[in-house]
Scaffold this active site. Sequence first.
Site, PDB file in Angstrom:
ATOM      1  N   HIS A 482      27.202   6.034  47.737  1.00 37.36           N
ATOM      2  CA  HIS A 482      25.965   5.555  48.349  1.00 37.36           C
ATOM      3  C   HIS A 482      25.011   6.725  48.633  1.00 37.36           C
ATOM      4  CE1 HIS A 482      23.598   2.874  51.115  1.00 37.36           C
ATOM      5  NE2 HIS A 482      23.289   4.052  51.650  1.00 37.36           N
ATOM      6  N   GLU A 483      25.533   7.718  49.351  1.00 39.01           N
ATOM      7  CA  GLU A 483      24.678   8.849  49.722  1.00 39.01           C
ATOM      8  C   GLU A 483      24.266   9.643  48.487  1.00 39.01           C
ATOM      9  OE1 GLU A 483      23.311   8.798  52.476  1.00 39.01           O
ATOM     10  OE2 GLU A 483      24.657   7.367  53.460  1.00 39.01           O
ATOM     11  N   HIS A 486      21.225   8.124  47.063  1.00 39.20           N
ATOM     12  CA  HIS A 486      20.032   8.627  47.765  1.00 39.20           C
ATOM     13  C   HIS A 486      19.692  10.038  47.264  1.00 39.20           C
ATOM     14  CE1 HIS A 486      19.362   5.515  50.720  1.00 39.20           C
ATOM     15  NE2 HIS A 486      20.516   5.679  51.340  1.00 39.20           N
ATOM     16  N   HIS A 489      17.837   9.991  44.176  1.00 37.76           N
ATOM     17  CA  HIS A 489      16.462   9.561  44.415  1.00 37.76           C
ATOM     18  C   HIS A 489      15.602  10.775  44.796  1.00 37.76           C
ATOM     19  CE1 HIS A 489      13.905   6.146  46.484  1.00 37.76           C
ATOM     20  NE2 HIS A 489      13.391   6.516  45.333  1.00 37.76           N
TER      21      HIS A 489
HETATM   22 ZN   LIG Z   1      21.560   4.445  52.710  1.00 37.86          ZN
END
Ligand SMILES: [Zn+2]
Length: 694
Positions: A482-483, A486, A489
């Site tokens: 998940h991280e 990010h 991104h």
């Molecule tokens: Zn998040």
Amino acid sequence: MTAKTASSIDAAPADGGNPFLQGEWPTPFGLAPFEAIRPEHYGPAFDRALQAHEREILAIASDTAPPSFVNTIEALERAGSDLDRVASTFFNLTGSHTNPELQAIERTVTPRLARHYSAIYLNAALWSRIAAIDTDAEGLGEEERRVLERYRTRFRRTGAELESAAKERLAEIASRLAELGTTFSQNLLADESDFVLPLEGEDDLAGLPEFLRDATGQAAQERGAQHGHVVTLSRSLIEPFLVFSTRRDLRERAYRAWISRGEGGGTTDNRGVIAEIVRLRAERARLLGFASFAHLKLDDTMAGSPDAAMNLLREVWTPALARAANERERLQALARAEGADFAIAAHDWRHYAEKLRRAEHELDEAEIKPYLPLDGVIAAAFDTASRLFGLRFEEVRDFPRYHPDVRAWAVQNIDGSPVGLFLGDYFARPSKRSGAWMSAFRSQERLAGDIKPVIVNVMNFAKAPRGEPTLLSFDDARTLFHEFGHALHGLLSDVTYPLLAGTAVSGDFVELPSQLYEHWLEQPDVLRRHARHYRTGEPMPEALLSRLLAARTFNQGFATVEYTASAIIDMTLHLSAAGEEGLDVTEFEADALQRIAMPTEIAMRHRTPHFAHIFSGDGYAAGYYSYLWSEVLDADAFDAFREAGDIFHAETAARLRQFIYGAGNTRDPRAAYTAFRGRLPSIDPLLKKRGLAA
Ligand SMILES: [Zn+2]
């Protein structure tokens, strides 16, 4: 406070003076020279950077030339680079490696920064120049139009068009809210680092598998080893403790401490702080002409209104409740069959859920962990990025660290061109706040030259004893993916203007890149390659792998209820006019939960007194629904790869990079999603993913 002090405090003074007052840092990717920075450097550094920014703003606002995109917007975008450098260094450290000196500075600097930015957004001369730029006459490109539109929206939403009395009040509110957010976070960290549940002797360790004995032993060592083993309130210790401990009394004690963080009375009680935050946010919204803080917040999101967000939450709430009730019955039956004479309570749920999972899916958390060593999961996350986007990761050994556990990788495109620097800070420690997050030390942009991003992932995994690899649970591995989503991104950002870079997108769009990335961890193809036994290197046996994947929707009633309840309470709090004096946080929460028929055996994922997402800053306030909103997007987006028949489908991945991971905020979120997918998303893939489809 029991927070350990940073090594930098005890270090001998560096000979070169204050690194923030020197020019560019001759470090890889302009990384801060952490070893040379001492807490007393921040005061003068903030002073100078704030003054420099004020001078720049004054020059832009009082320019005698007619307002243009270049002399106003571009100039604003170029301004404040020193301040960004000081603030990003400082606030990364107050999250991941703080100490009493930094905390003292934080208490004064956050309201000061709030006043500084209020003065900019409420500057009438500056606003009239921004408002006067003639978009058509200047023939601006798409990204230029977007950045101008974002500036105008921001200024309006901060009060640029209001009378001066209202402006003054808004500035006061912003400063006070900044102060309160810091108090909230510091109270929470104190509650989290002060509590330990000592485990003395075999009786207290009953039921704990080896990895958890190791981890609780390690936690005791880090806290001065007065006890052989301790449970702390770090999620990666307390959750497995609640799963495995067969001592119902200890589970209850640990659980009570965990859910009453911020509510314990005394100097770290957050309830008064929250009441004031909610009241001030409501006042701010009123001044800006909105019915509530939720209306103000949602006005500039993909959802567009509190109703749209609440509708989605309600749409999953009812089937989730039904599913959780069914799960509870099965847990109760299992407990009864074991001779338990009690009704399943909140501190029993995880324990019996794990037993049920073992019974129904023959799946044992302790059986999975040996196949998920931290390094293996990092490699899996990197390899996925390589297969999707052609990225390469090379570990850098020689770089400035703020803590010895921090690692760094240089990231390159397939053609060898640089992408950025990725830092990984994976282990829990008392100087780090709880949770997991991504942050930037430096964001990508092209205005001030070809600036490459420096992105960090911070986790709170329980560190294995020296010489042994840290083994992750499947949930931990999902958090890492998940991280890392990010992080991509931030890393793949390909924009000109800093305001639009990386994760600077609408709050209900920002979880798309992160949650979408989690899907790849759950693919047999990825697990077969990377889930390998830490001792033998053997891949996870096929039977275990299929049992793991078959259990994916197990306990999703519980998970959906604990999340959605938090999201509903967040929205309800911020929809309430709440100007009224003396909000009783405990009572408000209890009432709101009763109205939605919250089961007593499940607690909110984040109870109000420690709901850091919504109170340590404004970011997720009236915005916790964003995870679910983004999940509608990520479930639908991953289907694009399924439909293409290849989870690494090259053209789909190229569109994903161009319109989502690389695009920052250069497009409105609906337009960005449509550009990637060819249409807006449907909710059906989400309901299917959570096992909630009718
Ligand atoms: Zn998040």
